[in-house]
Design an enzyme around this catalytic site. Structure first.
Site, mmCIF file in Angstrom:
data_model
loop_
_atom_site.group_PDB
_atom_site.id
_atom_site.type_symbol
_atom_site.label_atom_id
_atom_site.label_comp_id
_atom_site.label_asym_id
_atom_site.label_seq_id
_atom_site.Cartn_x
_atom_site.Cartn_y
_atom_site.Cartn_z
ATOM 1 N N SER A 46 0.871 -1.180 0.000
ATOM 2 C CA SER A 46 0.000 0.000 0.000
ATOM 3 C C SER A 46 0.901 1.221 0.000
ATOM 4 O O SER A 46 2.035 1.156 0.459
ATOM 5 C CB SER A 46 -0.858 0.016 1.261
ATOM 6 O OG SER A 46 -0.083 0.423 2.386
ATOM 7 N N ASP A 47 0.407 2.335 -0.508
ATOM 8 C CA ASP A 47 1.122 3.589 -0.278
ATOM 9 C C ASP A 47 1.098 3.813 1.241
ATOM 10 O O ASP A 47 0.382 3.128 1.965
ATOM 11 C CB ASP A 47 0.453 4.743 -1.044
ATOM 12 C CG ASP A 47 1.418 5.907 -1.247
ATOM 13 O OD1 ASP A 47 2.422 5.999 -0.502
ATOM 14 O OD2 ASP A 47 1.179 6.731 -2.135
#
Ligand SMILES: *[C@@H]1O[C@H](CO)[C@@H](O)[C@H](O)[C@H]1NC(C)=O
Ligand SMILES: *[C@@H]1O[C@H](CO)[C@@H](O)[C@H](O)[C@H]1NC(C)=O
Ligand SMILES: *[C@@H]1O[C@H](CO)[C@@H](O)[C@H](O)[C@H]1NC(C)=O
Ligand SMILES: *[C@@H]1O[C@H](CO)[C@@H](O)[C@H](O)[C@H]1NC(C)=O
Ligand SMILES: *[C@@H]1O[C@H](CO)[C@@H](O)[C@H](O)[C@H]1NC(C)=O
Ligand SMILES: *[C@@H]1O[C@H](CO)[C@@H](O)[C@H](O)[C@H]1NC(C)=O
Length: 786
Positions: A304-305
């Protein structure tokens, strides 16, 4: 903003200065004697997948959950050391990730290449590949001495959709084909995954082989998937934004770079973005994430960012609890969370029956496989191949020369009235250099920089040519909120023979979390430029910094501003590169990879993701493929000290899709039951090869200098197909041409790929009829019939 998220974001910002030491003492490798040689996961004669399963089988649930964050604290009972997944390498090793440490170790600096938008402007694939390979060497060297990880979160391959985007500078521009090409070069160069196709003719070889299982020198990450290109505009932030994207735009603009990055580049990581795409947060979107594996053959991990799992709940309000956010993300296919959200909420999600342990197992297998492919467990990784790299391989003269070369090849000459440039060295007795960016160094790197090896300012670069060089900043800073400095700047410029003024942007105007609201020069910069231009002895040279387009219409038409040069963020050698260009030691050949729009474009809502224009609603569309309004400078614009003309030497006039196989054509027609003016490309597979042709192009350099230019071949489809681009790039090739000579290049055109378009339903079709191939102002018609 929730307090947890605030805290985490603060931590993430602070981590740029936190230092962590990653021990690379071989005795800490879990599979290096005397450790664990009896364990299956350490048996290097087994396949990567078997080894990953073997490690997984040894773990308890809580040990599994502890693996789900970027800062992995290790499994001491198995001698698995801590590992920081987050390192950054966008255009050189960057301090942004906590995995990088420029302080506690022998390596104090790394080569700072130009920002990506500048390197892209060279349109030179082998340059892109070489830069990525050089960064990989420095990365591995830093890892070997405990100053970096092996997993890097670059390249940024979102298309530069809106000129206000603060991170447009990090991208390879607005054209999905160029962005795709850059992604493939970067990833293959960086991961060491294959030899480059050095041949002529543009189209590159698709890397085949055992792909996913391949060893990795370092790991690259295609980010941010998907439709991420807005930071902070009005009430929209990247955390809460829901990008509404049509199927047509998704298929021919937003997805192609990711598809290429994975399918051809064989990237070992994908990062899902903060934003939602059509209502579903990207990291929770199973259909979006699984497509990478099922359709594009992705073998690697999805991260994920940073805190993009927290935002599913806290900003996107997509779930009722943190556990639901974590469960959804894991089930969708997110394998690891940058941040600590999964670490904190996964156990309870499992306890509450929201996610099964098997889902976590799948995620861990993806993580372990990448670590094993990197040789992370085996000590002197990959049989000593990379183990020798060290401080002597960082900031080498080769790498520094490459940074200089990249800046020289990327810098774009936008205007050059009456061949004002190049200046003749012996004619310039004195020089005044003006502007807030003229005497800075690190700022020339743009976003995601580390510590450059040998930074040079523009002022220093120019002083090497002209001893008598004076300087005034004109503005205290780039925001230039006061006109107080103009007087001093005028006083030095009126005394000088020639004047070079450096205006434009820095990261105070455009960066992560910061979009622009205007395309004009900030504050009093325009006043500074026009005042200096009006008072100088001779016309002046305007140098522009910044990654985003600028509306400099005032300067375009002003004869007192003879030349305009865009340098973007040219990296550590930028000052020298600019000076070489101004004094004619290098003939510029860069071209803009993004349309420069006028200020009026700022009335277009930034949150409108549509690429296609909608004239009835006053929406002008985006990028050279669809935008119908006025421009300041177009995609592909870039002058040289020479002039070039192009001709198409050979290309077919007629192509018959089914050749002699008329029955096949008849069958297709019958099946459709109607006459159709297009064919579906997925039904054409076996015919595509026979349609492929070479287009031979010749370029003449009319002098007076040797130089390189980029041949860009575009295509326009026949007739009225809803949403068809005005034109689209088929291929590009940078060629070198000796003065008063010509050079030939051959471009391979695959009509199924290059002359096809995507229809409103997201299907790729090949229109029948007259297609137009365009090279500069030369056109060639190819008729395609059944
Ligand atoms: C490693 O795996 C190979 C292939 O399965 C096997 O022959 C060998 O005995 C294993 N080595 C050890 C030390 O377990
Ligand atoms: C990673 O975790 C370790 C152990 O909990 C901690 O000491 C370290 O500060 C963390 N590093 C970062 C960058 O958060
Ligand atoms: C999400 O919820 C928060 C707090 O309940 C609220 O402030 C915010 O406006 C909501 N955001 C969206 C996108 O609905
Ligand atoms: C340029 O900047 C450097 C470093 O900040 C400073 O030492 C120098 O005096 C400046 N040069 C001029 C001419 O102002
Ligand atoms: C492309 O870049 C490479 C690497 O810097 C360079 O050797 C080559 O000359 C460049 N090609 C052209 C046509 O400029
Ligand atoms: C295609 O072009 C050819 C020659 O340029 C012309 O004769 C023909 O009528 C065109 N066909 C269509 C469908 O426009």
């Amino acid at each position: 903003m929730s307090t947890t998220l605030t805290t985490i974001i603060l931590i993430l910002i602070i981590t740029t200065t936190i230092t962590t030491t990653i021990s690379t003492n071989p005795t800490t490798y879990p599979c290096h004697p005397p450790h664990n040689t009896q364990y299956q996961f350490c048996n290097t004669s087994l396949s990567i997948s078997t080894r990953a399963h073997a490690l997984l089988s040894l773990l308890t649930l809580s040990e599994k959950v502890n693996r789900l964050c970027n800062n992995d604290t290790g499994i001491s009972r198995l001698d698995v050391p801590p590992y920081e997944w987050w390192s950054e390498s966008l255009h050189g090793i960057a301090s942004n990730g906590p995995g990088i440490d420029f302080v506690a170790g022998p390596i104090k600096a790394a080569t700072s290449f130009p920002q990506v938008i500048v390197t892209t402007s060279s349109f030179n694939r082998s340059l892109w590949f070489s830069i990525a390979s050089a960064i990989a060497v420095e990365a591995r060297a830093m890892y070997n001495v405990g100053q970096a990880g092996l997993t890097f979160w670059a390249p940024t391959i979102n298309v530069f959709r809106d000129p206000r985007w603060g991170r447009g500078q990090e991208t390879p521009g607005e054209d999905p084909m160029v962005v795709s090409a850059y992604a493939v070069e970067y990833v293959t160069g960086f991961q060491g995954g294959g030899l480059r196709n050095g041949g002529t003719g543009g189209r590159r070889r698709v890397l085949t082989g055992n792909g996913g299982e391949k060893e990795l020198m370092v790991s690259a990450c295609c980010k941010h998937f998907s439709a991420y290109d807005l930071e902070n505009w009005g009430k929209y932030t990247r955390y809460n934004f829901n990008a509404i994207v049509t199927e047509q735009d998704m298929q021919d603009t937003y997805e192609p770079p990711f598809k290429s990055c994975i399918l051809q580049g064989k990237a070992s990581c994908v990062m899902c973005s903060y934003n939602a795409v059509n209502g579903i947060p990207a990291c929770a979107d199973q259909k979006l994430l699984q497509k990478t594996r099922t359709e594009w053959g992705f073998k690697g991990y999805i991260t994920s960012d940073c805190d993009a799992i927290a935002t599913i709940y806290e900003y996107q309000n997509y779930t009722k609890s943190p556990e639901d956010a974590v469960a959804l993300a894991l089930k969708a296919g997110t394998d690891i969370n940058c941040g600590t959200y999964m670490l904190r909420h996964t156990k309870s999600a499992v306890d509450k029956g929201k996610v099964e342990e098997e889902v976590i197992d799948k995620a861990l297998l993806n993580l372990f496989e990448v670590q094993l492919r990197l040789g992370l467990f085996d000590g002197d990784p990959i049989k000593g191949k990379y183990g020798k790299l060290g401080p002597q391989d960082v900031c080498t003269s080769d790498h520094k020369n490459l940074a200089l070369e990249a800046a020289k090849q990327g810098i774009v000459l936008l205007k050059n009235d009456n061949k004002f440039l190049p200046l003749q060295k012996h004619d310039v007795s004195s020089l005044a250099v003006i502007g807030p960016m003229a005497n800075v160094t690190d700022e020339l790197g743009g976003g995601y920089i580390g510590v450059p090896c040998s930074p040079t300012s523009i002022l220093e670069g120019l002083k090497k040519y002209v001893k008598k060089t004076t300087f005034s900043s004109g503005c205290v800073d780039v925001a230039c909120t006061s006109n107080g400095g103009i007087k001093e700047a005028v006083s030095i410029s009126i005394k000088a023979d020639f004047v070079i003024i450096v205006a434009g942007l820095d990261l105070t105007q455009e960066t992560e979390d910061r979009d622009r609201f205007s395309l004009l020069l900030p504050g009093y910069q325009k006043a500074l430029v026009t005042t200096i231009a009006a008072t100088s002895k001779k016309p002046i040279v305007l140098v522009l910094t910044g990654g985003g387009p600028l509306d400099v219409t005032f300067a375009q038409g002003d004869p007192r501003i003879a030349s305009i040069i865009w340098i973007g963020y040219p990296g550590e050698a930028g000052g020298r590169a600019l000076a070489e260009i101004i004094f004619g030691d290098h003939n510029p050949g860069g071209k803009l990879p993004v349309t420069w729009y006028p200020e009026s474009f700022t009335s277009v809502p930034m949150n409108n993701m549509n690429m296609r224009s909608d004239i009835s609603k006053g929406y002008p569309g985006r990028t050279y493929r669809f935008y119908t309004g006025d421009i300041v400078y177009g995609f592909g614009h870039g002058l040289s000290y020479s002039s070039y003309t192009y001709s198409i030497l050979s290309a077919p006039n007629n192509l018959y899709v089914f050749g002699s196989l008329r029955t096949k054509a008849d069958n297709i027609l019958k099946q459709k039951g109607i006459f159709s003016n297009y064919l579906y490309v997925n039904e054409l597979e076996e015919h595509c090869n026979s349609l492929t042709f070479n287009m031979e192009i010749s370029v003449t350099n009319h002098g007076p200098f040797d130089g390189s230019t980029t041949v860009m071949a575009f295509a326009r489809v026949p007739g009225h197909f809803k949403g068809a681009p005005l034109k689209q790039l088929v291929e590009f090739e940078r060629v070198h041409i000796v003065s008063y000579k010509d050079a030939r290049t051959r471009i391979l055109v695959d009509p199924c790929k290059h002359l096809s378009i995507v229809n409103e339903f997201g299907k790729t079709i090949l229109p029948l009829g007259n297609h137009t191939l365009l090279v500069d102002d030369v056109e060639h018609v190819v008729s395609i019939a059944m």
